[in-house]
Write a protein that holds these residues in place. Structure first.
Motif, short mmCIF file in Angstrom:
data_model
loop_
_atom_site.label_atom_id
_atom_site.label_comp_id
_atom_site.label_asym_id
_atom_site.label_seq_id
_atom_site.Cartn_x
_atom_site.Cartn_y
_atom_site.Cartn_z
N UNK A 257 41.48 27.22 41.53
CA UNK A 257 40.71 27.82 42.62
C UNK A 257 39.23 27.44 42.55
N UNK A 258 38.59 27.53 43.72
CA UNK A 258 37.13 27.51 43.80
C UNK A 258 36.72 28.74 44.60
N UNK A 259 35.62 29.35 44.20
CA UNK A 259 35.11 30.53 44.88
C UNK A 259 33.72 30.22 45.43
N UNK A 260 33.53 30.43 46.74
CA UNK A 260 32.26 30.15 47.40
C UNK A 260 31.66 31.48 47.83
N UNK A 261 30.62 31.92 47.14
CA UNK A 261 29.97 33.17 47.51
C UNK A 261 28.95 32.94 48.63
N UNK A 262 28.52 34.02 49.25
CA UNK A 262 27.67 33.91 50.43
C UNK A 262 26.34 33.25 50.21
N UNK A 397 38.12 36.94 43.27
CA UNK A 397 38.60 36.82 41.89
C UNK A 397 40.01 37.39 41.76
N UNK A 398 40.30 38.44 42.53
CA UNK A 398 41.65 39.02 42.49
C UNK A 398 42.67 37.99 42.97
N UNK A 399 42.37 37.32 44.07
CA UNK A 399 43.32 36.34 44.61
C UNK A 399 43.37 35.08 43.74
N UNK A 400 42.24 34.71 43.17
CA UNK A 400 42.24 33.55 42.29
C UNK A 400 43.14 33.76 41.08
N UNK A 401 43.18 35.00 40.59
CA UNK A 401 43.97 35.31 39.39
C UNK A 401 45.44 35.57 39.69
N UNK A 402 45.81 35.70 40.96
CA UNK A 402 47.20 36.03 41.31
C UNK A 402 48.07 34.78 41.29
#
Length: 478
Positions: A257-262, A397-402
């Motif tokens: 995953x990659x997470x893009x914060x605002x 982070x919840x979805x990244x870890x699922x």
């Protein structure tokens, strides 16, 4: 190129006769590049027995000899960069530019291995911390495991071999490599270079063969003391179940995953994630597969990401202008196409790509992929990425870890507190901040959690995996 040999050489004066052949074909046009012998189970047994003799030779090699051979190997590899690059590009999926980068990394991997050979040491122990042991002194040091069986995949046919052979030689082990059947040529050429560099022949063997025919023979052989495997989860489970009591180091892929914060720099995030998603046609365990973007910047990120993806140039691998070549086989391209169509039937929206031509598959961007869809849950190992809007970092982070994987993740933010919060909570082996999950240097520890693997690679850590701790204690006169 042509047939390599009608015999596979393993050590001076010894060989194994082969009656069957493996055709190595260019996935771009299915043209025949070379044929190599397909070793039988009987041949694999003989190869392992000779490699076991090599383990005795390797254990007695002084450190300065290991260092010298590895540095000489790196020098020879560097001097033949274009030759190796062409082999990588022809037998696999990489463009010539991607292949050159792999050769450069392999040179670095071998050089780091030479440096780490100097740093294999132990510690002294204070035995007198235990009452009654006041007259004892000693400590511990590290010894080679013996014979390492290395099973390597097609996607990095040179550097992933170097990541197993370099640390094995540095730590005084023998190593026998079973390369991917579709890309055996890079490993065979590395074997030739290491022979020229002065490595005793029995210490390093390359044994081409079909995994279904010789894999069990290799992993179950009692002379093999460690298995270093890079490949899929299901194959890893089978190896673990059949190997018996052996050390094992396994890198089993992911759906990173990659997470893009605002507050992220969107230009940097888009550039990094596009490259991370489509490098080597997405056939990369570190590839960006799932991107979670905060709602406030989702429209801008989506627009920029799709626009940059459409600029990605797919075509002739040997052209300097090409960004992405074919998948490794038509069958793999067909599988990826099935997964994309399956996701679209489940409600996913296709923004670009989704087209197959033989082994080629266009860079593909999806959104609205349902949670639990195969293309999100499993490792796609192709040029497909899904974009997901999320309310905040908590949902991201919840979805990244699922998932049952956990190799690496990318996080894009300018807020240090948020970055560290996600670092602690993401269930992965590595977090790249303001970089995609695809970032790696060959000196860093590399591996994952959950079903992404066991143990760690990266030269220093691989050396640790390939050695055992031995304690020594002297009882002195009281």
């Amino acid at each position: 190129m042509k047939a390599i040999h009608d015999k596979m050489e393993f050590s001076p004066g010894h060989s194994v006769k082969c009656k069957d052949w493996i055709e190595v074909r260019d996935p771009q046009d299915d043209s025949l590049i070379a044929t190599v012998p397909a070793v039988t189970p009987e041949g694999m047994n003989k190869a392992v027995e000779r490699a076991a003799d090599g383990a005795k030779i390797a254990a007695e090699m002084p450190v300065h000899q290991r260092v010298s051979i590895l540095h000489r190997t790196a020098d020879l590899l560097s001097s033949r960069k274009e030759e190796f690059s062409m082999v990588i590009a022809r037998e696999g999926s990489k463009t010539i530019r991607e292949a050159r980068k792999e050769v450069s990394r392999a040179v670095e991997t071998i050089r780091i291995s030479a440096e780490e050979a100097r740093r294999i040491h132990g510690e002294t122990l204070s035995f007198d911390q235990m009452p009654g042991s006041e007259n004892r002194v000693g400590g511990w040091y590290r010894v080679p495991v013996g014979l390492v069986a290395a099973i390597t995949p097609f996607n990095d046919p040179l550097n992933l071999v170097a990541h197993k052979v370099g640390p094995a030689v540095a730590s005084g082990n023998a190593v026998i490599v079973k390369p991917a059947s579709v890309t055996p040529l890079s490993a065979l050429k590395l074997w030739e270079v290491m022979q020229e560099a002065g490595l005793p022949s029995p210490v390093f063997s390359v044994v081409p063969g079909r995994g279904s025919e010789v894999g069990d023979t290799l992993v179950q052989h009692p002379q093999v003391r460690m298995i270093s495997f890079t490949g899929g989860v299901e194959a890893g489970k089978k190896i673990a179940g059949k190997a018996g009591i052996k050390k094992a180091n396994m890198e089993l892929g992911s759906n990173c995953p990659a997470i893009i914060l605002g507050d992220a720099d969107l230009s940097t995030a888009i550039q990094s994630c596009v490259s991370g998603a489509f490098w080597a046609a997405g056939q990369n365990c570190l590839k960006v597969q799932r991107i979670y973007i905060e709602d406030s910047v989702y429209p801008d990120f989506l627009e920029g990401f799709v626009a940059r993806t459409r600029q990605y140039r797919t075509g002739n691998k040997l052209s300097e202008e090409t960004d992405m070549g074919p998948l490794i086989t038509c069958r793999e391209a067909e599988r990826v196409d099935r997964w994309v169509k399956e996701a679209m039937k489940e409600g996913a929206v296709l923004y670009c790509g989704g087209e197959r031509d033989g082994a080629f598959y266009t860079p593909t961007v999806l959104s609205d992929v349902p949670q639990g869809s195969r293309i999100e849950w499993d490792e796609v190992f192709g040029p497909v990425v899904s974009l997901h809007p999320v309310r905040d970092a908590e949902e991201a982070v919840k979805r990244a870890n699922q998932t049952h994987f956990g190799l690496q993740a990318g996080v894009f933010t300018k807020d240090l507190d948020k970055a560290f919060d996600l670092i602690h909570r993401l269930q992965v082996g590595g977090v790249m901040v303001n970089d995609s999950s695809d970032y790696r240097i060959d000196a860093m520890p590399f591996g994952g959690v959950k079903q992404s693997g066991l143990g760690r690679e990266g030269v220093r850590h691989a050396v640790g995996e390939m050695t055992e701790t031995k304690v020594v204690c002297f009882r002195l006169k009281s």
